[in-house]
Design a protein around this motif. Sequence first.
Motif, PDB file in Angstrom:
ATOM      1  N   ILE A   1      13.927   5.261   8.354  1.00 43.30           N
ATOM      2  CA  ILE A   1      13.445   5.190   7.048  1.00 43.30           C
ATOM      3  C   ILE A   1      13.319   3.712   6.505  1.00 43.30           C
ATOM      4  O   ILE A   1      14.488   3.206   6.322  1.00 43.30           O
ATOM      5  CB  ILE A   1      13.890   6.156   5.964  1.00 43.30           C
ATOM      6  N   ALA A   2      12.038   3.009   6.073  1.00 46.98           N
ATOM      7  CA  ALA A   2      12.333   1.836   5.616  1.00 46.98           C
ATOM      8  C   ALA A   2      11.628   1.877   4.262  1.00 46.98           C
ATOM      9  O   ALA A   2      10.657   2.492   3.854  1.00 46.98           O
ATOM     10  CB  ALA A   2      11.657   0.908   6.405  1.00 46.98           C
ATOM     11  N   VAL A   3      12.055   0.933   3.416  1.00 49.39           N
ATOM     12  CA  VAL A   3      11.454   0.884   2.002  1.00 49.39           C
ATOM     13  C   VAL A   3      11.238  -0.383   1.684  1.00 49.39           C
ATOM     14  O   VAL A   3      12.054  -1.324   1.883  1.00 49.39           O
ATOM     15  CB  VAL A   3      12.635   1.642   0.817  1.00 49.39           C
ATOM     16  N   ARG A   4      10.142  -0.684   0.907  1.00 50.25           N
ATOM     17  CA  ARG A   4       9.914  -1.965   0.265  1.00 50.25           C
ATOM     18  C   ARG A   4      10.949  -2.575  -0.550  1.00 50.25           C
ATOM     19  O   ARG A   4      11.592  -1.721  -1.313  1.00 50.25           O
ATOM     20  CB  ARG A   4       8.526  -2.142  -0.450  1.00 50.25           C
ATOM     21  N   THR A   5      11.348  -3.840  -0.501  1.00 49.06           N
ATOM     22  CA  THR A   5      12.531  -4.185  -0.991  1.00 49.06           C
ATOM     23  C   THR A   5      12.331  -4.179  -2.741  1.00 49.06           C
ATOM     24  O   THR A   5      13.198  -3.830  -3.444  1.00 49.06           O
ATOM     25  CB  THR A   5      12.934  -5.642  -0.683  1.00 49.06           C
ATOM     26  N   GLU A   6      11.343  -4.712  -3.026  1.00 42.70           N
ATOM     27  CA  GLU A   6      11.049  -4.681  -4.499  1.00 42.70           C
ATOM     28  C   GLU A   6      10.973  -3.404  -4.964  1.00 42.70           C
ATOM     29  O   GLU A   6      11.699  -3.267  -6.260  1.00 42.70           O
ATOM     30  CB  GLU A   6       9.484  -5.371  -4.630  1.00 42.70           C
ATOM     31  N   PHE A   7      10.288  -2.243  -4.248  1.00 45.91           N
ATOM     32  CA  PHE A   7      10.395  -0.915  -4.761  1.00 45.91           C
ATOM     33  C   PHE A   7      11.738  -0.231  -4.820  1.00 45.91           C
ATOM     34  O   PHE A   7      12.309   0.494  -6.016  1.00 45.91           O
ATOM     35  CB  PHE A   7       9.609   0.226  -3.928  1.00 45.91           C
ATOM     36  N   LEU A   8      12.687  -0.797  -3.958  1.00 52.38           N
ATOM     37  CA  LEU A   8      13.907  -0.318  -3.613  1.00 52.38           C
ATOM     38  C   LEU A   8      14.831  -0.788  -4.861  1.00 52.38           C
ATOM     39  O   LEU A   8      15.621  -0.120  -5.393  1.00 52.38           O
ATOM     40  CB  LEU A   8      14.552  -0.707  -2.197  1.00 52.38           C
ATOM     41  N   GLU A   9      14.713  -1.967  -5.245  1.00 52.26           N
ATOM     42  CA  GLU A   9      15.743  -2.488  -6.177  1.00 52.26           C
ATOM     43  C   GLU A   9      15.322  -2.138  -7.577  1.00 52.26           C
ATOM     44  O   GLU A   9      16.339  -1.874  -8.418  1.00 52.26           O
ATOM     45  CB  GLU A   9      15.198  -4.024  -6.232  1.00 52.26           C
TER      46      GLU A   9
ATOM     47  N   THR B   1       0.880  -1.148   0.059  1.00 50.63           N
ATOM     48  CA  THR B   1       0.108   0.021  -0.121  1.00 50.63           C
ATOM     49  C   THR B   1       0.874   1.252  -0.044  1.00 50.63           C
ATOM     50  O   THR B   1       0.567   2.446  -0.603  1.00 50.63           O
ATOM     51  CB  THR B   1      -0.941  -0.002   1.341  1.00 50.63           C
ATOM     52  N   ILE B   2       1.900   1.159   0.574  1.00 46.53           N
ATOM     53  CA  ILE B   2       2.908   2.350   0.724  1.00 46.53           C
ATOM     54  C   ILE B   2       4.347   1.662   0.217  1.00 46.53           C
ATOM     55  O   ILE B   2       4.717   0.485   0.347  1.00 46.53           O
ATOM     56  CB  ILE B   2       3.099   2.757   2.046  1.00 46.53           C
ATOM     57  N   ASP B   3       5.403   2.681  -0.196  1.00 44.89           N
ATOM     58  CA  ASP B   3       6.582   2.308  -0.818  1.00 44.89           C
ATOM     59  C   ASP B   3       7.467   2.396   0.405  1.00 44.89           C
ATOM     60  O   ASP B   3       8.486   1.806   0.320  1.00 44.89           O
ATOM     61  CB  ASP B   3       6.854   2.984  -1.873  1.00 44.89           C
ATOM     62  N   MET B   4       7.351   3.271   1.280  1.00 37.51           N
ATOM     63  CA  MET B   4       8.425   3.948   2.056  1.00 37.51           C
ATOM     64  C   MET B   4       7.642   4.090   3.441  1.00 37.51           C
ATOM     65  O   MET B   4       6.289   4.548   3.537  1.00 37.51           O
ATOM     66  CB  MET B   4       9.125   4.934   1.728  1.00 37.51           C
TER      67      MET B   4
ATOM     68  N   VAL C   1      12.184  -3.230  12.645  1.00 34.80           N
ATOM     69  CA  VAL C   1      13.504  -4.380  12.895  1.00 34.80           C
ATOM     70  C   VAL C   1      12.754  -5.888  13.119  1.00 34.80           C
ATOM     71  O   VAL C   1      12.989  -6.730  12.621  1.00 34.80           O
ATOM     72  CB  VAL C   1      14.347  -4.091  13.931  1.00 34.80           C
ATOM     73  N   LYS C   2      11.741  -5.769  14.069  1.00 31.32           N
ATOM     74  CA  LYS C   2      10.840  -7.039  14.416  1.00 31.32           C
ATOM     75  C   LYS C   2      10.283  -7.495  13.072  1.00 31.32           C
ATOM     76  O   LYS C   2      10.220  -8.534  12.877  1.00 31.32           O
ATOM     77  CB  LYS C   2      10.023  -6.834  15.568  1.00 31.32           C
ATOM     78  N   ASP C   3       9.665  -6.424  12.362  1.00 32.33           N
ATOM     79  CA  ASP C   3       8.823  -7.316  11.203  1.00 32.33           C
ATOM     80  C   ASP C   3       9.512  -7.374  10.333  1.00 32.33           C
ATOM     81  O   ASP C   3       9.217  -8.409   9.475  1.00 32.33           O
ATOM     82  CB  ASP C   3       7.697  -6.017  10.948  1.00 32.33           C
ATOM     83  N   ILE C   4      10.794  -6.758   9.875  1.00 32.26           N
ATOM     84  CA  ILE C   4      11.572  -7.376   8.798  1.00 32.26           C
ATOM     85  C   ILE C   4      12.196  -8.700   9.244  1.00 32.26           C
ATOM     86  O   ILE C   4      12.388  -9.451   8.356  1.00 32.26           O
ATOM     87  CB  ILE C   4      12.686  -6.265   8.520  1.00 32.26           C
ATOM     88  N   ALA C   5      12.558  -8.759  10.553  1.00 33.03           N
ATOM     89  CA  ALA C   5      13.227 -10.195  10.975  1.00 33.03           C
ATOM     90  C   ALA C   5      12.134 -11.213  10.711  1.00 33.03           C
ATOM     91  O   ALA C   5      12.492 -12.397  10.632  1.00 33.03           O
ATOM     92  CB  ALA C   5      13.519  -9.996  12.315  1.00 33.03           C
ATOM     93  N   GLU C   6      10.780 -10.666  10.977  1.00 32.88           N
ATOM     94  CA  GLU C   6       9.668 -11.835  10.652  1.00 32.88           C
ATOM     95  C   GLU C   6       9.195 -11.873   9.151  1.00 32.88           C
ATOM     96  O   GLU C   6       8.058 -12.684   9.038  1.00 32.88           O
ATOM     97  CB  GLU C   6       8.738 -11.541  11.737  1.00 32.88           C
ATOM     98  N   GLY C   7       9.986 -11.290   8.406  1.00 32.48           N
ATOM     99  CA  GLY C   7       9.493 -11.520   6.865  1.00 32.48           C
ATOM    100  C   GLY C   7       8.844 -10.493   6.171  1.00 32.48           C
ATOM    101  O   GLY C   7       8.675 -10.568   5.146  1.00 32.48           O
ATOM    102  N   ASN C   8       8.961  -9.168   6.695  1.00 31.10           N
ATOM    103  CA  ASN C   8       8.286  -8.181   5.818  1.00 31.10           C
ATOM    104  C   ASN C   8       9.469  -7.736   4.795  1.00 31.10           C
ATOM    105  O   ASN C   8      10.675  -7.426   5.418  1.00 31.10           O
ATOM    106  CB  ASN C   8       8.198  -6.824   6.993  1.00 31.10           C
ATOM    107  N   PRO C   9       9.065  -7.736   3.680  1.00 31.54           N
ATOM    108  CA  PRO C   9       9.913  -7.761   2.637  1.00 31.54           C
ATOM    109  C   PRO C   9      10.532  -6.160   2.376  1.00 31.54           C
ATOM    110  O   PRO C   9      10.205  -5.676   1.371  1.00 31.54           O
ATOM    111  CB  PRO C   9       9.269  -8.229   1.326  1.00 31.54           C
ATOM    112  N   SER C  10      11.212  -5.584   3.339  1.00 32.03           N
ATOM    113  CA  SER C  10      11.339  -4.137   3.439  1.00 32.03           C
ATOM    114  C   SER C  10      12.954  -4.067   3.821  1.00 32.03           C
ATOM    115  O   SER C  10      13.305  -5.140   4.376  1.00 32.03           O
ATOM    116  CB  SER C  10      10.576  -3.532   4.165  1.00 32.03           C
ATOM    117  N   LYS C  11      13.460  -2.819   3.612  1.00 31.79           N
ATOM    118  CA  LYS C  11      14.986  -2.805   4.097  1.00 31.79           C
ATOM    119  C   LYS C  11      14.793  -1.278   4.834  1.00 31.79           C
ATOM    120  O   LYS C  11      14.342  -0.337   4.250  1.00 31.79           O
ATOM    121  CB  LYS C  11      16.039  -2.668   3.190  1.00 31.79           C
TER     122      LYS C  11
END
Length: 284
Positions: free
Chosen positions: A190-198, A53-56, A65-75
């Motif tokens: 600031i976090a960004v969805r990995t797909e969008f970032l790439e 729904t959002i890119d950043m 940090v918790k959500d990325i560690a649990e699979g959120n596809p962001s950086k």
Amino acid sequence: MTTVKIGGVPEHFNLAWYLTLKNGEYKEENINLRWEDYPGGTGAMSEALRLGTIDMAVILTEGIVKDIAEGNPSKIVQVFVETPLIWGIHVAEGSEFKSIDDLKGKRCAISRYGSGSHLMAYINAENHDWDLDTDLKFEVIQDLDGAVKALSNGEADYFMWEKFMTKPIVDAGVFRHIGNCPTPWPCFVIAVRTEFLEANENIVKIILEIINNTTVDFKEIPSIDRMIANRYELQLEDVQEWLSLTEWSQSNLDEATVKKVQEKLIRLDILSEQKPYRKIVKDI
């Protein structure tokens, strides 16, 4: 023009984004940056990143940090606010509770599971040597308005939220502030969805350059204290105190801090295992 959807809390920390948008600085770089307020905070933004729904997102460090560690596809691509967030601990004005110790085993209002208000309740409990299994109970209230309702109606006993944003509710005699619980790390990243970032790394880099040019001298903006006070309906002296305690960042989250956050969450039984630094953070 590239459209980029970004989310953040509608709070004074994020005024720099409003100013750069108002000045048309992203459009000058052929970027259509669309800001969306998330009153529900980090839990809501983590979900929005997962759903695309959002890119950043400008989001709490421990939550993402918790959500990325649990699979959120962001950086995480940068720290936004370097200093800790001061979580105020609040009860209803007419409540019988006088101190943090009185809240042991009582019902804590949280915006949602996985949110900052949820995770910081564990940190507060650990700070006071409470039993994390028996001394924490939660009521999901979505946002600040939900907390006002829950505490006023006796549906929850206490609520943790950023001290200065909650101060007007204290001043109005709705909440009573009984203590603080600062985060043990920088508060916003600031976090960004990995797909969008790439696909759009250069676009993200330009966005960071624009916001960093504003935050590096943010406190020097003429009458910035009055602007914040008026926009967020805060007392001028509270804004001045907040500005004196707050530092923005133009650097990324370091490996030691990511390790510290994960270790803390594992110790609190909120996270099951530590993930490598590069799974969570990307330098661009």
